[in-house]
Write a protein that holds these residues in place. Structure first.
Motif, PDB file in Angstrom:
ATOM      1  N   ASN A  36       1.214  -1.403  -0.311  1.00 50.91           N
ATOM      2  CA  ASN A  36       0.151  -0.076  -0.242  1.00 50.91           C
ATOM      3  C   ASN A  36       0.333   1.178  -0.230  1.00 50.91           C
ATOM      4  O   ASN A  36       1.777   1.523   0.645  1.00 50.91           O
ATOM      5  N   THR A  54       0.161   4.288   0.512  1.00 49.51           N
ATOM      6  CA  THR A  54       0.008   4.628   1.711  1.00 49.51           C
ATOM      7  C   THR A  54       0.628   5.249   2.851  1.00 49.51           C
ATOM      8  O   THR A  54       1.723   5.550   3.226  1.00 49.51           O
ATOM      9  N   ASP A  55       0.659   3.649   3.115  1.00 49.42           N
ATOM     10  CA  ASP A  55       1.166   3.297   4.584  1.00 49.42           C
ATOM     11  C   ASP A  55       2.083   2.593   4.469  1.00 49.42           C
ATOM     12  O   ASP A  55       3.062   1.714   5.651  1.00 49.42           O
TER      13      ASP A  55
HETATM   14  C1  NAG Z   1      -3.767   2.016   2.734  1.00 51.60           C
HETATM   15  O1  NAG Z   1      -3.569   2.558   3.496  1.00 51.60           O
HETATM   16  C2  NAG Z   1      -4.075   3.675   3.992  1.00 51.60           C
HETATM   17  C3  NAG Z   1      -4.011   4.360   5.483  1.00 51.60           C
HETATM   18  O2  NAG Z   1      -3.952   3.326   5.860  1.00 51.60           O
HETATM   19  C4  NAG Z   1      -6.104   3.230   3.893  1.00 51.60           C
HETATM   20  O3  NAG Z   1      -6.878   4.333   4.667  1.00 51.60           O
HETATM   21  C5  NAG Z   1      -6.496   3.179   2.462  1.00 51.60           C
HETATM   22  O4  NAG Z   1      -6.892   2.562   2.806  1.00 51.60           O
HETATM   23  C6  NAG Z   1      -4.711   1.423   1.965  1.00 51.60           C
HETATM   24  N1  NAG Z   1      -5.477   1.687   1.153  1.00 51.60           N
HETATM   25  C7  NAG Z   1      -5.422  -0.183   0.396  1.00 51.60           C
HETATM   26  C8  NAG Z   1      -5.770  -0.404  -1.514  1.00 51.60           C
HETATM   27  O5  NAG Z   1      -5.830  -1.267   1.406  1.00 51.60           O
END
Ligand code: NAG
Ligand code: NAG
Ligand code: NAG
Ligand code: NAG
Ligand code: NAG
Length: 319
Positions: free
Chosen positions: A112, A114-115
Motif C-alpha cells: 500500500n 500510503t502506509d
Molecule cells: C492503504 O492505507 C491507507 C492508510 O492506512 C488506507 O486508508 C487505504 O485504504 C489502504 N489502501 C488499500 C488499497 O488497502
C-alpha cells in the motif's frame, strides 16, 4: 525494510516447516484391485473413475481417495487432500492419459503506497501422500509484476532445486508487447518432476517503489494456455480474474516401483485389464495403458476395449 522482511518470514516459516515435516513416510497401503460397488463416480461436473475414489472404501487405496466438497464459488468439485497444507481443487482427471489438472495456487505480494503496509500470501502444493507429480514439461513458472523477483522451490526446501526470474519494469515503450518476454512478465521451465513446490517473492530485491504496479504474482501454470496481458499490471484484479480458468498439470502413477518389480506382486499390480501394458514413469513409478487399437481404463478388468467397439457403442453422427 527490516520489519517487512520479518513479516514475510513470520508467514513463511510455518508452511516451510510443514513441507519439511511431510517427508515420504510410506505406510503400507491396503490395495483394492477393483472398484467397490456403490462408489460415487462423479463430483460436480468432474468424472472420478477408478483407481480414484470418493469416500471411505472407494478407490485403489487411501492415496487415491479424493474429497468431494464445495469450492469457494459454491460448486461441488473433487479435491486432493492437502496433507497438512490446504486441499487442492481438481478441475479434471484423465485415467487413460494419466493426467489431472488442479486450480493454480498463486503467491502474491502487494503493498500500500500510503502506509507501506505489505501483504503477502505464499502458495504451493504438497502431493507427497498422493499418486500425483507436478509435470515439468507441461507447466512453466511465471512471475508477473514490475521489478519483481520470485522463485519456486521444488522437492522440499533441502533438496536445493529452485528456479526463478525477474519480471522487469514495464515502460511506456514496452506497453504494446503482450508476450511474456521479461518485461512485466517472465517465465522459466522447472528443472525436475516433483511432489512439492513452493513459490516465494523476494521483496528485498523487488523494487516496487519505482513502478506503478503495486502487486507482484508468482504462479506455476499450464504453458499452452497462459497468455500475458499488460492489463495484469495496469488494472488491479485483472490477473486474478483470468487465473481462475488456468490450471497446473499433474501426472500420476499407479505405483511407485518400476514395471519389472510391480509385475512380480500379483496382489498389487495395477494393470489388470486384458490388452493393457505397463509403462515406466521416468524411474519414479509406473502407469498402465491400453495396447494399440484399444482404449478405456487399463486399471479395471475388461477396461481396455477395442476402439472400434467403443465407437460402435457410442454412436457418433456422420455428415
Ligand atoms: C492503504 O492505507 C491507507 C492508510 O492506512 C488506507 O486508508 C487505504 O485504504 C489502504 N489502501 C488499500 C488499497 O488497502
Ligand atoms: C527429491 O527428494 C527425495 C526425498 O528427499 C529424494 O529421494 C529424491 O532423490 C529427490 N529428487 C531429486 C530429483 O533430487
Ligand atoms: C528503486 O527504484 C528507485 C527509483 O527508480 C531507485 O531510486 C532506487 O535506488 C531503487 N532501489 C533499489 C534497491 O534498487
Ligand atoms: C472462465 O471460464 C468460464 C466458464 O467456461 C467463462 O464463463 C469465463 O468467461 C472464463 N473467464 C475468463 C476470464 O476467461
Ligand atoms: C504385495 O503387495 C501387497 C499390497 O501392497 C503387500 O501387502 C505385499 O507385502 C506385497 N508382497 C511382496 C512380496 O512385496
Amino acid at each position: 525494510m527490516a520489519s517487512l522482511s520479518f513479516f514475510k518470514l513470520a508467514l513463511l516459516t510455518p508452511l516451510l516447516l510443514l513441507l519439511l515435516a511431510s517427508s515420504t513416510s510410506s505406510v503400507a497401503q491396503l490395495v483394492r484391485l477393483q472398484p467397490e460397488r456403490g462408489c460415487q463416480s462423479q463430483c460436480g461436473d468432474v468424472k472420478v473413475d477408478y483407481p480414484f475414489g470418493i469416500g471411505k472404501g472407494c478407490g485403489r487405496s487411501e492415496h487415491f481417495r479424493l474429497l468431494c466438497k464445495r469450492n469457494d464459488r459454491g460448486r461441488f468439485k473433487p479435491f486432493i487432500r492437502g496433507n497438512k497444507l490446504y486441499d487442492l481443487e481438481l478441475s479434471s482427471i484423465s485415467v487413460p492419459e494419466g493426467l489431472a489438472r488442479i486450480k493454480n495456487p498463486v503467491s502474491w505480494l502487494c503493498y500500500n503506497r500510503t502506509d507501506w503496509y505489505v501483504s503477502v500470501d505464499y502458495a504451493g502444493a504438497d502431493l507427497t501422500q498422493t499418486p500425483f507429480w507436478v509435470s515439468n514439461t507441461q507447466n512453466m513458472f511465471i512471475v508477473i509484476g514490475s521489478n519483481v523477483f520470485a522463485y519456486i522451490s521444488l522437492n522440499g526446501t533441502k533438496s536445493g532445486y529452485t528456479a526463478g526470474c525477474v519480471a522487469q519494469k514495464l515502460s511506456k515503450e514496452s506497453m504494446v508487447k503482450s508476450s511474456c518476454s521479461g518485461i512485466g512478465c517472465c517465465e522459466v521451465t522447472i528443472p525436475i518432476r516433483s511432489k512439492t513446490y513452493f513459490m516465494s517473492i523476494d521483496e528485498s530485491f523487488s523494487n516496487f517503489s519505482s513502478s506503478n504496479s503495486i502487486c507482484g504474482y508468482a504462479v506455476l501454470t499450464e504453458v499452452d494456455r497462459f497468455r500475458f496481458s499488460t492489463s495484469y499490471l495496469t488494472t488491479p484484479g485483472s490477473f486474478e480474474k483470468d487465473i481462475v480458468n488456468l490450471s497446473v498439470v499433474l501426472d500420476w502413477t499407479i505405483g511407485n516401483e518400476k514395471c519389472e518389480l510391480a509385475q512380480r506382486n500379483i496382489t498389487s499390480y495395477g494393470c489388470v485389464s486384458s490388452h493393457s501394458t505397463c509403462v515406466d514413469y521416468y524411474g519414479l513409478g509406473y502407469r498402465c495403458s491400453c495396447l494399440h487399437g484399444y482404449g478405456g481404463n487399463p486399471y479395471i478388468h475388461r477396461g481396455c476395449q477395442r476402439i472400434k467397439d467403443i465407437q460402435r457403442s457410442v454412436p457418433v453422427p456422420f455428415n
